[in-house]
Design a protein around this motif. Structure first.
Motif, mmCIF file in Angstrom:
data_model
loop_
_atom_site.group_PDB
_atom_site.id
_atom_site.type_symbol
_atom_site.label_atom_id
_atom_site.label_comp_id
_atom_site.label_asym_id
_atom_site.label_seq_id
_atom_site.Cartn_x
_atom_site.Cartn_y
_atom_site.Cartn_z
ATOM 1 N N GLY A 1 0.805 -1.217 0.000
ATOM 2 C CA GLY A 1 0.000 0.000 0.000
ATOM 3 C C GLY A 1 0.835 1.263 0.000
ATOM 4 N N LEU A 2 0.248 2.323 -0.544
ATOM 5 C CA LEU A 2 0.848 3.659 -0.472
ATOM 6 C C LEU A 2 0.553 4.226 0.910
ATOM 7 N N ASP A 3 1.592 4.410 1.695
ATOM 8 C CA ASP A 3 1.403 4.847 3.077
ATOM 9 C C ASP A 3 1.241 6.358 3.187
ATOM 10 N N SER A 4 2.115 7.133 2.548
ATOM 11 C CA SER A 4 2.062 8.594 2.639
ATOM 12 C C SER A 4 2.968 9.194 1.574
ATOM 13 N N ALA A 5 2.887 10.510 1.441
ATOM 14 C CA ALA A 5 3.724 11.243 0.481
ATOM 15 C C ALA A 5 3.922 12.659 0.994
ATOM 16 N N TRP A 6 5.073 13.238 0.703
ATOM 17 C CA TRP A 6 5.382 14.592 1.149
ATOM 18 C C TRP A 6 6.471 15.187 0.252
ATOM 19 N N PHE A 7 6.476 16.509 0.173
ATOM 20 C CA PHE A 7 7.499 17.195 -0.612
ATOM 21 C C PHE A 7 8.782 17.310 0.199
ATOM 22 N N GLU A 8 9.905 17.193 -0.506
ATOM 23 C CA GLU A 8 11.198 17.312 0.166
ATOM 24 C C GLU A 8 11.412 18.735 0.678
ATOM 25 N N ALA A 9 11.011 19.741 -0.100
ATOM 26 C CA ALA A 9 11.111 21.141 0.324
ATOM 27 C C ALA A 9 9.845 21.532 1.076
ATOM 28 N N PRO A 10 9.944 22.516 1.974
ATOM 29 C CA PRO A 10 8.749 22.919 2.726
ATOM 30 C C PRO A 10 7.618 23.420 1.851
ATOM 31 N N VAL A 11 7.954 24.066 0.730
ATOM 32 C CA VAL A 11 6.930 24.650 -0.134
ATOM 33 C C VAL A 11 7.228 24.270 -1.580
ATOM 34 N N PRO A 12 6.281 23.676 -2.316
ATOM 35 C CA PRO A 12 6.509 23.426 -3.740
ATOM 36 C C PRO A 12 6.577 24.742 -4.511
ATOM 37 N N LEU A 13 7.482 24.797 -5.467
ATOM 38 C CA LEU A 13 7.780 26.046 -6.162
ATOM 39 C C LEU A 13 7.324 25.993 -7.614
ATOM 40 N N LEU A 14 7.058 27.162 -8.157
ATOM 41 C CA LEU A 14 6.596 27.291 -9.531
ATOM 42 C C LEU A 14 7.760 27.145 -10.500
ATOM 43 N N ASN A 15 7.495 26.433 -11.608
ATOM 44 C CA ASN A 15 8.474 26.264 -12.689
ATOM 45 C C ASN A 15 9.760 25.602 -12.213
ATOM 46 N N GLN A 16 9.636 24.681 -11.300
ATOM 47 C CA GLN A 16 10.781 23.920 -10.840
ATOM 48 C C GLN A 16 10.371 22.470 -10.662
ATOM 49 N N ASN A 17 11.373 21.570 -10.722
ATOM 50 C CA ASN A 17 11.115 20.170 -10.437
ATOM 51 C C ASN A 17 11.033 19.990 -8.924
ATOM 52 N N ASN A 18 9.838 19.790 -8.428
ATOM 53 C CA ASN A 18 9.616 19.598 -7.004
ATOM 54 C C ASN A 18 9.660 18.108 -6.701
ATOM 55 N N ARG A 19 10.530 17.727 -5.788
ATOM 56 C CA ARG A 19 10.724 16.317 -5.476
ATOM 57 C C ARG A 19 9.689 15.875 -4.452
ATOM 58 N N LEU A 20 8.847 14.921 -4.861
ATOM 59 C CA LEU A 20 7.805 14.373 -3.998
ATOM 60 C C LEU A 20 8.249 12.986 -3.540
ATOM 61 N N LEU A 21 8.361 12.806 -2.231
ATOM 62 C CA LEU A 21 8.779 11.526 -1.671
ATOM 63 C C LEU A 21 7.545 10.674 -1.371
ATOM 64 N N VAL A 22 7.628 9.401 -1.729
ATOM 65 C CA VAL A 22 6.502 8.477 -1.595
ATOM 66 C C VAL A 22 6.950 7.288 -0.753
ATOM 67 N N ARG A 23 6.167 6.979 0.295
ATOM 68 C CA ARG A 23 6.481 5.831 1.138
ATOM 69 C C ARG A 23 5.508 4.701 0.833
ATOM 70 N N ILE A 24 6.076 3.530 0.484
ATOM 71 C CA ILE A 24 5.292 2.357 0.102
ATOM 72 C C ILE A 24 5.647 1.224 1.048
ATOM 73 N N LYS A 25 4.631 0.517 1.545
ATOM 74 C CA LYS A 25 4.845 -0.560 2.507
ATOM 75 C C LYS A 25 4.387 -1.895 1.944
ATOM 76 N N ASN A 26 5.214 -2.899 2.182
ATOM 77 C CA ASN A 26 4.850 -4.284 1.866
ATOM 78 C C ASN A 26 4.418 -4.942 3.177
ATOM 79 N N TYR A 27 3.131 -5.257 3.292
ATOM 80 C CA TYR A 27 2.589 -5.808 4.533
ATOM 81 C C TYR A 27 2.608 -7.328 4.560
ATOM 82 N N SER A 28 3.066 -7.967 3.500
ATOM 83 C CA SER A 28 3.004 -9.426 3.420
ATOM 84 C C SER A 28 4.344 -10.034 3.812
ATOM 85 N N ASP A 29 4.352 -11.367 3.890
ATOM 86 C CA ASP A 29 5.553 -12.100 4.296
ATOM 87 C C ASP A 29 6.372 -12.578 3.105
#
Length: 676
Positions: free
Chosen positions: A225-253
């Motif tokens: 499942g997709l657990d959460s996501a957040w931007f690396e910088a405090p504020v996303p900026l216009l006309n720039q590559n904003n890095r979005l971090l995504v946390r994914i969890k494997n809950y199975s064995d």
């Protein structure tokens, strides 16, 4: 053997009726003419014996039929280990309808089996008993006791929903409803898959209420499942590559390969790659988002996973401002270098105001407030600025050369921040910049010895109280602080130890340090509006109140539904109570009228049930102990009988009724086929 209604046994006196009939019944004989009466005596004796035997057998069958009919009304039972409770009962049945109940149990969804179990429970009790049917939704119609037929109808209405509750919360709500009834006997039934992260019944101690757990077994599934996501910088900026971090969890064995991640933005979906996630682990990946237009941005992250899919998408909503709003407060003419820096860069929307003409109600609309050379700070302004920082604003203070240290001390102490000492006219040079901190992190790609650092012709030495939690952004060569940062509530206070007058400080003339410093300070909000909210967890959302709007009824619209949330206005903010009104994940817009949306919100389903880890029957019984009953049967038809046996012992009235019918049938057969 005992009887629920022993007074019915007085009806056994009716057994005298067939006995009296048989004793006093005189049969009328039919005359038969015989031409030869030689064997008359033998025939008479044989016929009389057979008739007497048949009559006794018919009498016995009638007595047995009547006796077992009386026993059926008296409702006999064989007591079990627990005491049998007679009288009216109040019964609360909880049906878990969270997303985990959509998993398959053999060939049907687990929820359908849970609803069938609930029907069996309700039918196992008497029609005069009262019932509560409860699900995770905690709907208003489920907070009262109803009759048996209405309870069965409420069970049919239960559907899968996003709400998920800890079982201790569920039992508290069940007890509350049961206490509204008048019955002396109270019973609670919990029908669930009993995931470990919601099962918290260790502290159950109420001996006045009988609790029974009905666990349902699901086919073990894997889940990522997709657990959460957040931007690396405090504020996303216009006309720039904003890095979005995504946390994914494997809950199975088991290790999972070929997990595809994609992002939907601006109406287009773009694949971001294929991931491999080890068993029971978490992976943080990144996605670059280029924002080319200001305003509200809606982003949806997706992965491919089956069969558990409620956590395969994560929605985010945020706003990118075309300009960064900055308020500059000065006693008179502004520093020309500061004005040039703010007006020369297109990213700033600077508002220059006199410290004597401040609209306090508008302070929250600025991302940063700069106090430039104020000789003193009034108590009213001090209180407003402290509240501004507490709510997440950024505050930059350039003290005046002739600063009133007493008023500055009163202003700085509550933050808390170190205080200004007497002005020292000793020339100093900045020796170090803290490039590990956000303000100067990634500003200087190749810092060299040629980087010119600020110099001052005088400064206010700062106190060094240990409890002020100062973070030095720039320091003099002797180690004393030149530029300090303090966390205040949700915001930041930046304090420069030297005035920015041209004759005292050349920081404003050092563009390679001063300009990025202003920019990073303006976007370093201590808190930002959450990128996403969670249904069932975030019950209140906050937005800016439209003070001048004529209509003051806010509406939320999205995902095919529209509703009016609870509204509480506090100053320039409005707090919207969501409670249980949201049922679909997605994007929602806030309206005061039909013209244009005022705000955007993204809502996601709770990830509490993403971990498919369940209690089995043995572990569940070990957790609750002997104080709670457990029904664990794979036979769909046996649950009602087991409930009856647990609450009433081994019930025998059905057998009594069957035997009574058998005796009557045998009597009919004897009378029909036994000819005398």
């Amino acid at each position: 053997m005992q009887f629920i209604y022993p007074t019915f046994l007085w009806a056994l006196l009716a057994l005298a009726i067939p006995i009296i009939i048989h004793l006093f019944y005189f049969r009328r004989f039919k005359r038969v003419l015989f031409t030869n009466v030689k064997f008359l005596k033998e025939v008479k004796e044989e016929t009389s014996m057979r008739s007497r035997l048949r009559n006794l057998l018919v009498l016995a069958l009638r007595l047995l039929a009547l006796a077992f009919l009386v026993f059926a009304f008296a409702q006999p039972f064989i007591p079990q280990n627990q005491e049998v409770k007679t009288g009216a009962k109040s019964v609360s049945v909880f049906v878990d309808n969270s997303f985990s109940m959509s998993a398959l149990s053999q060939d049907v969804p687990l929820l359908e089996k849970a609803k069938q179990r609930a029907r069996d429970v309700v039918r196992a009790f008497n029609v005069e008993d009262r019932f509560q049917i409860l699900s995770n939704d905690f709907a208003g119609r489920n907070q009262r006791l109803v009759g048996q037929e209405e309870a069965l109808a409420l069970i049919d209405e239960i559907t899968i929903g996003p709400a998920v509750r800890n079982l201790s919360t569920v039992t508290a709500r069940q007890q509350q409803a049961l206490n509204t009834g008048q019955a002396d006997n109270q019973a609670i039934y919990l029908i669930s898959d009993f995931q470990r992260n919601i099962t918290d019944l260790e502290d159950w101690q109420d001996s006045t209420v009988d609790m029974t757990l009905v666990p349902l077994q699901t086919v073990q599934e894997r889940n990522v499942g997709l657990d959460s996501a957040w931007f690396e910088a405090p504020v996303p900026l216009l006309n720039q590559n904003n890095r979005l971090l995504v946390r994914i969890k494997n809950y199975s064995d088991e290790d999972l390969d070929n997990v595809r991640l994609s992002v939907r933005y601006n109406g287009q979906e773009k694949p971001e790659g294929v991931l491999s996630i080890p068993a029971r682990s978490t992976l943080v990946d990144s996605v670059n988002i280029n924002i080319n237009q200001p305003g509200w941005q809606d982003v949806t992250l997706s992965i491919t996973d089956y069969p558990v899919q409620f956590d395969d998408q994560y929605h985010l909503s945020f706003r990118v401002a075309e300009k960064i709003k900055v308020l500059v407060l000065a006693p008179g003419t502004n520093n020309r270098f500061l004005r040039a820096a703010l007006e020369g860069l297109g990213i700033f929307a600077a508002d220059f105001r006199s410290s004597q003409a401040i609209d306090y109600s508008s302070l929250s609309t600025y991302q940063m407030i700069i106090m430039e050379g104020l000789p003193s700070i009034s108590s009213g302004l001090s209180n407003e600025l402290q509240a501004y920082a507490q709510q997440g604003g950024n505050l930059l203070v350039f003290p005046a050369r002739n600063a009133d240290l007493g008023s500055y001390r009163s202003f700085l102490t509550p933050f808390p921040a170190n205080e200004l000492r007497e002005f020292d006219e000793t020339p100093r040079t900045v020796g170090t910049i803290n490039t590990e901190e956000f303000i100067f992190n990634d500003v200087f790609e190749n810092r060299s010895a040629s980087l010119r650092l600020p110099t001052t012709q005088g400064n206010f030495p700062l106190t060094s109280y240990g409890g002020r939690q100062e973070e030095a952004l720039m320091s003099y060569r002797d180690g004393s602080t030149y530029l300090a940062k303090y966390r205040s509530g949700l915001g930041h206070l930046y304090l420069l130890a030297s005035p920015i007058d041209e004759g005292a400080n050349d920081l404003v003339q050092n563009a390679e340090v001063f300009v990025p410093m202003l920019y990073k300070m303006a976007i370093s909000a201590g808190t930002a509006r959450p990128l996403a909210y969670t249904i069932g967890e975030d019950e209140v959302v906050e937005t800016i109140h439209q003070v001048n709007a004529g209509e003051l009824v806010y509406k939320l619209r999205g995902s095919g539904e529209e509703f009016i949330p609870e509204q509480r206005i506090v100053g320039a903010k409005v707090f919207l109570g969501i409670d249980e009104q949201l049922s679909e994940a997605g994007f929602y817009e806030l309206f005061l009228n039909e013209e244009s949306p005022l705000d955007h919100f993204a809502f996601n389903y709770s990830r509490q049930e993403s971990s498919l880890d369940y209690y089995n029957a043995d572990d569940l019984q070990a957790q609750v102990g002997d104080r709670v009953d457990l029904i664990d049967t794979a036979d769909d038809n046996a649950i009602a009988t087991e409930i009856e046996e647990r609450s009433q012992g081994i019930v025998l009235w059905r057998w009594c009724l069957i035997l009574a019918l058998i005796w009557l049938a045998l009597e009919v057969l004897v009378l029909r086929f036994w000819k005398v």
